[in-house]
Enzyme design. Structure first.
Site, PDB file in Angstrom:
ATOM      1  N   GLY A 163      83.383 -22.521   8.043  1.00 24.27           N
ATOM      2  CA  GLY A 163      82.164 -21.772   8.368  1.00 24.27           C
ATOM      3  C   GLY A 163      81.706 -20.871   7.242  1.00 24.27           C
ATOM      4  N   ASP A 215      87.813 -28.922   9.452  1.00 25.79           N
ATOM      5  CA  ASP A 215      87.108 -28.441  10.642  1.00 25.79           C
ATOM      6  C   ASP A 215      87.012 -29.591  11.625  1.00 25.79           C
ATOM      7  OD1 ASP A 215      84.897 -27.328  12.382  1.00 25.79           O
ATOM      8  OD2 ASP A 215      84.842 -25.807  10.813  1.00 25.79           O
ATOM      9  N   PRO A 243      84.789 -15.163  18.713  1.00 27.11           N
ATOM     10  CA  PRO A 243      83.643 -14.507  19.366  1.00 27.11           C
ATOM     11  C   PRO A 243      84.061 -13.553  20.482  1.00 27.11           C
ATOM     12  CG  PRO A 243      83.862 -16.766  20.141  1.00 27.11           C
ATOM     13  CD  PRO A 243      84.891 -16.577  19.066  1.00 27.11           C
ATOM     14  N   THR A 261      88.666 -12.384  11.705  1.00 23.04           N
ATOM     15  CA  THR A 261      88.842 -11.006  12.176  1.00 23.04           C
ATOM     16  C   THR A 261      89.444 -11.065  13.576  1.00 23.04           C
ATOM     17  OG1 THR A 261      86.905 -10.371  10.921  1.00 23.04           O
ATOM     18  CG2 THR A 261      87.623  -8.843  12.647  1.00 23.04           C
ATOM     19  N   GLU A 293      77.211 -11.681   4.164  1.00 24.35           N
ATOM     20  CA  GLU A 293      76.378 -12.862   3.976  1.00 24.35           C
ATOM     21  C   GLU A 293      75.194 -12.518   3.080  1.00 24.35           C
ATOM     22  OE1 GLU A 293      75.565 -15.004   7.634  1.00 24.35           O
ATOM     23  OE2 GLU A 293      77.582 -14.523   8.312  1.00 24.35           O
ATOM     24  N   PHE A 328      82.949   1.509  10.732  1.00 21.88           N
ATOM     25  CA  PHE A 328      82.417   2.598   9.890  1.00 21.88           C
ATOM     26  C   PHE A 328      81.059   2.214   9.292  1.00 21.88           C
ATOM     27  CE2 PHE A 328      85.484   6.115   8.785  1.00 21.88           C
ATOM     28  CZ  PHE A 328      86.351   5.887   9.845  1.00 21.88           C
ATOM     29  N   CYS A 350      79.223 -10.119  13.253  1.00 15.96           N
ATOM     30  CA  CYS A 350      80.469  -9.344  13.335  1.00 15.96           C
ATOM     31  C   CYS A 350      80.376  -7.897  13.792  1.00 15.96           C
ATOM     32  CB  CYS A 350      81.194  -9.410  12.003  1.00 15.96           C
ATOM     33  SG  CYS A 350      81.733 -11.080  11.646  1.00 15.96           S
ATOM     34  N   LYS A 378      80.355  -7.501  17.628  1.00 17.19           N
ATOM     35  CA  LYS A 378      81.574  -8.149  18.161  1.00 17.19           C
ATOM     36  C   LYS A 378      82.819  -7.325  17.837  1.00 17.19           C
ATOM     37  CE  LYS A 378      83.146 -11.727  15.440  1.00 17.19           C
ATOM     38  NZ  LYS A 378      84.477 -11.425  14.926  1.00 17.19           N
TER      39      LYS A 378
HETATM   40  N1  LIG Z   1      80.411 -14.462   8.879  1.00 18.94           N
HETATM   41  C1  LIG Z   1      80.861 -13.507   8.106  1.00 18.94           C
HETATM   42  O1  LIG Z   1      80.155 -13.020   7.225  1.00 18.94           O
HETATM   43  C2  LIG Z   1      82.240 -12.972   8.259  1.00 18.94           C
HETATM   44  C3  LIG Z   1      83.069 -13.415   9.276  1.00 18.94           C
HETATM   45  N2  LIG Z   1      84.348 -12.937   9.388  1.00 18.94           N
HETATM   46  C4  LIG Z   1      85.251 -13.437  10.426  1.00 18.94           C
HETATM   47  O2  LIG Z   1      85.689 -14.745  10.013  1.00 18.94           O
HETATM   48  C5  LIG Z   1      85.863 -15.597  11.148  1.00 18.94           C
HETATM   49  C6  LIG Z   1      85.044 -16.855  10.963  1.00 18.94           C
HETATM   50  O3  LIG Z   1      83.691 -16.485  10.890  1.00 18.94           O
HETATM   51  P1  LIG Z   1      82.572 -17.530  10.455  1.00 18.94           P
HETATM   52  O4  LIG Z   1      83.022 -18.296   9.261  1.00 18.94           O
HETATM   53  O5  LIG Z   1      81.309 -16.766  10.376  1.00 18.94           O
HETATM   54  O6  LIG Z   1      82.573 -18.505  11.718  1.00 18.94           O
HETATM   55  P2  LIG Z   1      81.889 -19.932  11.904  1.00 18.94           P
HETATM   56  O7  LIG Z   1      81.583 -20.092  13.338  1.00 18.94           O
HETATM   57  O8  LIG Z   1      80.807 -20.115  10.881  1.00 18.94           O
HETATM   58  O9  LIG Z   1      83.053 -20.956  11.489  1.00 18.94           O
HETATM   59  C7  LIG Z   1      84.184 -21.160  12.253  1.00 18.94           C
HETATM   60  C8  LIG Z   1      84.518 -22.657  12.204  1.00 18.94           C
HETATM   61  O10 LIG Z   1      85.788 -22.852  12.809  1.00 18.94           O
HETATM   62  C9  LIG Z   1      85.768 -24.145  13.402  1.00 18.94           C
HETATM   63  N3  LIG Z   1      86.861 -24.270  14.375  1.00 18.94           N
HETATM   64  C10 LIG Z   1      87.018 -23.617  15.556  1.00 18.94           C
HETATM   65  N4  LIG Z   1      88.175 -23.981  16.133  1.00 18.94           N
HETATM   66  C11 LIG Z   1      88.770 -24.875  15.296  1.00 18.94           C
HETATM   67  C12 LIG Z   1      89.992 -25.608  15.329  1.00 18.94           C
HETATM   68  N5  LIG Z   1      90.861 -25.455  16.329  1.00 18.94           N
HETATM   69  N6  LIG Z   1      90.278 -26.457  14.310  1.00 18.94           N
HETATM   70  C13 LIG Z   1      89.415 -26.611  13.276  1.00 18.94           C
HETATM   71  N7  LIG Z   1      88.241 -25.943  13.179  1.00 18.94           N
HETATM   72  C14 LIG Z   1      87.926 -25.067  14.169  1.00 18.94           C
HETATM   73  C15 LIG Z   1      84.404 -24.227  14.044  1.00 18.94           C
HETATM   74  O11 LIG Z   1      84.036 -25.565  14.301  1.00 18.94           O
HETATM   75  C16 LIG Z   1      83.535 -23.547  12.971  1.00 18.94           C
HETATM   76  O12 LIG Z   1      82.964 -24.484  12.071  1.00 18.94           O
HETATM   77  C17 LIG Z   1      85.480 -14.757  12.367  1.00 18.94           C
HETATM   78  O13 LIG Z   1      86.659 -14.203  12.893  1.00 18.94           O
HETATM   79  C18 LIG Z   1      84.621 -13.650  11.788  1.00 18.94           C
HETATM   80  O14 LIG Z   1      84.718 -12.466  12.546  1.00 18.94           O
HETATM   81  C19 LIG Z   1      84.847 -12.028   8.500  1.00 18.94           C
HETATM   82  C20 LIG Z   1      84.077 -11.573   7.461  1.00 18.94           C
HETATM   83  C21 LIG Z   1      82.715 -12.013   7.245  1.00 18.94           C
HETATM   84  O1  LIG Z   2      82.870  -8.899   9.011  1.00 15.12           O
HETATM   85  C1  LIG Z   2      81.793  -9.317   8.653  1.00 15.12           C
HETATM   86  O2  LIG Z   2      81.213 -10.271   9.164  1.00 15.12           O
HETATM   87  C2  LIG Z   2      81.027  -8.668   7.537  1.00 15.12           C
HETATM   88  O3  LIG Z   2      80.045  -7.817   8.189  1.00 15.12           O
HETATM   89  C3  LIG Z   2      79.151  -7.182   7.281  1.00 15.12           C
HETATM   90  O4  LIG Z   2      78.446  -8.146   6.514  1.00 15.12           O
HETATM   91  P1  LIG Z   2      77.145  -8.898   7.084  1.00 15.12           P
HETATM   92  O5  LIG Z   2      77.071  -8.733   8.545  1.00 15.12           O
HETATM   93  O6  LIG Z   2      77.190 -10.276   6.539  1.00 15.12           O
HETATM   94  O7  LIG Z   2      75.916  -8.162   6.384  1.00 15.12           O
HETATM   95  P2  LIG Z   2      75.546  -6.616   6.119  1.00 15.12           P
HETATM   96  O8  LIG Z   2      74.937  -6.532   4.783  1.00 15.12           O
HETATM   97  O9  LIG Z   2      76.676  -5.725   6.394  1.00 15.12           O
HETATM   98  O10 LIG Z   2      74.401  -6.353   7.186  1.00 15.12           O
HETATM   99  C4  LIG Z   2      74.668  -6.319   8.571  1.00 15.12           C
HETATM  100  C5  LIG Z   2      73.425  -5.874   9.312  1.00 15.12           C
HETATM  101  O11 LIG Z   2      73.167  -4.490   9.079  1.00 15.12           O
HETATM  102  C6  LIG Z   2      71.835  -4.318   8.640  1.00 15.12           C
HETATM  103  N1  LIG Z   2      71.795  -3.168   7.714  1.00 15.12           N
HETATM  104  C7  LIG Z   2      72.607  -3.105   6.629  1.00 15.12           C
HETATM  105  C8  LIG Z   2      72.596  -2.008   5.799  1.00 15.12           C
HETATM  106  C9  LIG Z   2      71.733  -0.943   6.073  1.00 15.12           C
HETATM  107  O12 LIG Z   2      71.674   0.093   5.359  1.00 15.12           O
HETATM  108  N2  LIG Z   2      70.929  -1.019   7.177  1.00 15.12           N
HETATM  109  C10 LIG Z   2      70.948  -2.105   8.014  1.00 15.12           C
HETATM  110  O13 LIG Z   2      70.206  -2.131   9.014  1.00 15.12           O
HETATM  111  C11 LIG Z   2      71.480  -5.634   7.963  1.00 15.12           C
HETATM  112  O14 LIG Z   2      70.086  -5.815   7.897  1.00 15.12           O
HETATM  113  C12 LIG Z   2      72.154  -6.612   8.889  1.00 15.12           C
HETATM  114  O15 LIG Z   2      71.355  -6.863  10.015  1.00 15.12           O
HETATM  115  C13 LIG Z   2      79.961  -6.311   6.311  1.00 15.12           C
HETATM  116  O16 LIG Z   2      79.057  -5.722   5.364  1.00 15.12           O
HETATM  117  C14 LIG Z   2      81.000  -7.139   5.586  1.00 15.12           C
HETATM  118  O17 LIG Z   2      81.799  -6.299   4.766  1.00 15.12           O
HETATM  119  C15 LIG Z   2      81.900  -7.830   6.618  1.00 15.12           C
HETATM  120  O18 LIG Z   2      82.830  -8.672   5.967  1.00 15.12           O
END
Ligand SMILES: NC(=O)C1=CN([C@@H]2O[C@H](COP(=O)(O)OP(=O)(O)OC[C@H]3O[C@@H](n4cnc5c(N)ncnc54)[C@H](O)[C@@H]3O)[C@@H](O)[C@H]2O)C=CC1
Ligand SMILES: O=C(O)[C@H]1O[C@H](OP(=O)(O)OP(=O)(O)OC[C@H]2O[C@@H](n3ccc(=O)[nH]c3=O)[C@H](O)[C@@H]2O)[C@H](O)[C@@H](O)[C@@H]1O
Length: 483
Positions: free
Chosen positions: A10, A33, A89, A128, A161, A222, A272, A275
């Site tokens: 993902g 995946d 989720p 996470t 992102e 935070f 995130c 959640k």
């Molecule tokens: N999206 C983000 O910017 C960030 C996300 N995280 C954390 O990272 C984790 C993943 O997030 P994303 O990459 O955004 O999720 P995502 O939903 O984009 O990707 C997760 C993938 O895992 C696959 N999957 C689920 N169960 C599976 C299994 N049993 N075997 C193989 N594949 C499987 C799904 O099909 C999906 O493609 C979450 O815990 C999220 O909280 C942490 C930091 C940043």
């Molecule tokens: O755990 C995660 O998924 C990630 O969540 C956030 O990253 P992300 O959600 O991808 O993007 P952010 O830049 O943090 O923005 C989050 C939301 O807050 C909003 N935002 C951000 C900054 C700001 O000053 N004001 C504000 O409204 C953005 O528009 C967006 O809707 C954190 O910044 C990452 O460090 C973390 O890894």
């Protein structure tokens, strides 16, 4: 050659592993995946996620030391280090529904690792997860009957992102938590060796498992708390004539506060923040800490308040009804430079306007019509289940004719009564607002939820402008902020 396998291709698994492959040519990385279409996209020219710089990194390593596959078992079996980056989720039903993390995907990945492994492995929590998850995972993994040893590490991801590649190339820190035993320390060192190929030693922090797991939830809480704090101020600014940008600038100059993450907005979105805070709230409640839980819950409540405040401004300004009025929605993604719509504030704002019977014309440069239609019909919290696992919701709060998804901002705004800017895409800054004004109904309203426009210039053109947290137009001054 060290072999790494990452379960979950993902937003985190894909970019993180691509960067590891690029920076560590001697490591073989397989990203696996169960979602076949996503893997097919990773193997094509049209990657499944939009992230600046990602194409370039993938092109440099794919087929050399970076592979995307649906053969989950084979790659797990062969790996020395298995990252688990599946989605976690919010639970939608049962115990802790609406707050606790749903660890179904994680548990099934852990069981599969235990089943297929024939050699000892380091298993890394990349997703996470709630604090103490590693303990549960250890129990699942150690119940294999083959005597294989697993070491669990927590290595949460902090990328955002839209800037993921930059964040991965140059992280503020890499956090690795592990057991304080010799085997645990050895596993930490093995993972450190991977990151040390491009991250300086002083930025690699090692802790115990629980500190690493909790630090991830704490960091997101935070960050989100700063946004809710400034958004709370934005309401007070509108009520008093203060300007939230000036307030943010003034307080951000204090080095103890700092300037980042103080941009007021229509609300934070993304998969995130909400959640992870709700998960933190649940963990506090389970540990008998209701006051602490309530403190963090308030961050989410203010975020919800900010979104409904925005909707109420729109409706109140437009003579208390938007029924059958065309409203242009510019931007649907939760922030610029991503096509991700998970928990985007646009969903709640659009739903609020649809309930008031508005007709929406939506434009976002990266979000497809299918995605928008799906988001507007999904139940809350179902958005973070991968599409192939999403439950279908037969009931919807709107009639399909009320929503049109169009190809550009001019088409969206043609004949509209009002414009809502919900994502800060750069292209919205340089639109020809004279042309847009001419083609709109009068009075023409613009509601900027992201500080994209120059409010004074637009007022000169003739628009009635609402910009969150800024001094109000005479027109809006007497309107109630919350109807
Ligand atoms: N999206 C983000 O910017 C960030 C996300 N995280 C954390 O990272 C984790 C993943 O997030 P994303 O990459 O955004 O999720 P995502 O939903 O984009 O990707 C997760 C993938 O895992 C696959 N999957 C689920 N169960 C599976 C299994 N049993 N075997 C193989 N594949 C499987 C799904 O099909 C999906 O493609 C979450 O815990 C999220 O909280 C942490 C930091 C940043
Ligand atoms: O755990 C995660 O998924 C990630 O969540 C956030 O990253 P992300 O959600 O991808 O993007 P952010 O830049 O943090 O923005 C989050 C939301 O807050 C909003 N935002 C951000 C900054 C700001 O000053 N004001 C504000 O409204 C953005 O528009 C967006 O809707 C954190 O910044 C990452 O460090 C973390 O890894």
């Amino acid at each position: 050659m060290v072999k790494i396998c990452c379960i979950g291709a993902g937003y985190v698994g894909g970019p993180t592993m691509a960067v590891i492959a690029l920076k560590c040519p001697s490591v073989e990385v397989a990203v696996v995946d169960i979602w076949d279409k996503r893997i097919a996209a990773w193997n094509s020219d049209q990657l499944p996620i939009y992230e600046p710089g990602l194409d370039d990194v993938v092109k440099q390593c794919r087929g050399k030391n970076l592979f995307f596959s649906t053969d989950v078992k084979k790659h797990v079996k062969e790996a020395d280090i298995v990252f688990v980056s599946v989605n976690t989720p919010t639970k939608t039903t049962g115990l802790g529904a609406g707050k606790a993390a749903d660890l179904t995907y994680w548990e099934s990945a852990a069981r599969m690792i235990a089943d297929v492994s024939e050699s000892s492995k380091v298993v890394v929590e990349k997703s996470t997860v709630p604090v103490k998850t590693a303990e549960a995972i250890e129990k699942i993994l150690s119940h294999n009957s083959k005597g294989i040893k697993f070491q669990i590490l927590s290595n949460p991801e902090f990328l955002a992102e839209g800037t993921a590649i930059q964040d991965l190339f140059n992280p503020d820190r890499v956090l690795i938590g592990g057991r304080e035993t010799p085997e645990g320390q050895e596993a930490i060192q093995a993972l450190k060796d991977v990151y040390a190929q491009w991250v300086s030693e002083d930025r690699i922090i090692t802790t115990n498992l629980w500190s690493a797991e909790l630090s991830k939830l704490a960091a997101n809480a935070f960050l989100a708390q700063r946004i809710s704090s400034v958004n709370a101020m934005s309401a007070l600014c509108e009520a008093t004539g203060a300007n939230v940008s000036q307030v943010s600038h003034a307080i951000g100059k204090d080095t103890r506060i700092g300037p980042k993450f103080l941009n007021t907005s229509v609300g934070f979105g993304g998969s995130c923040f909400q959640k992870d805070i709700l998960n933190l709230v649940y963990i506090c409640e389970c540990n008998g800490l209701p006051e602490v839980a309530e403190y963090w819950r308030q961050v989410v409540k203010i975020n919800d308040y900010q979104k409904s405040r925005f909707v109420n401004r729109v409706v109140a300004s437009m003579f208390n009804t938007v029924s059958t009025k065309k409203i242009a929605i510019l931007g649907f993604a939760f922030k610029k430079d991503t096509g991700d719509t998970r928990e985007t504030p646009a969903i709640d704002v659009c739903k609020g306007l649809l309930v008031d019977k508005a007709e929406l014309s939506i434009y976002d440069p990266q979000v497809t019509q299918d995605q928008i239609q799906r988001d507007l019909t999904l139940r809350k919290f179902d958005w973070d289940h991968p599409i192939h696992l999403q439950p279908v919701n037969p009931t919807s709060c709107f009639n399909v004719d009320q929503v049109k998804v169009v190809r550009d901002a001019y088409e969206a705004t043609k004949g509209a009564h009002g414009i809502c800017i919900l994502t800060e895409w750069d292209e919205f800054k340089s639109l020809d607002y004279n042309k847009i004004y001419e083609n709109m109904q009068k009075p023409a309203f613009i509601f900027d939820g992201r500080y994209v426009i120059d409010a004074d210039k637009l007022r000169e053109i003739g628009f009635i402008v609402f910009s969150i947290g800024k001094p109000l137009d005479a027109w809006l001054k007497d309107m109630p902020a919350v109807v």
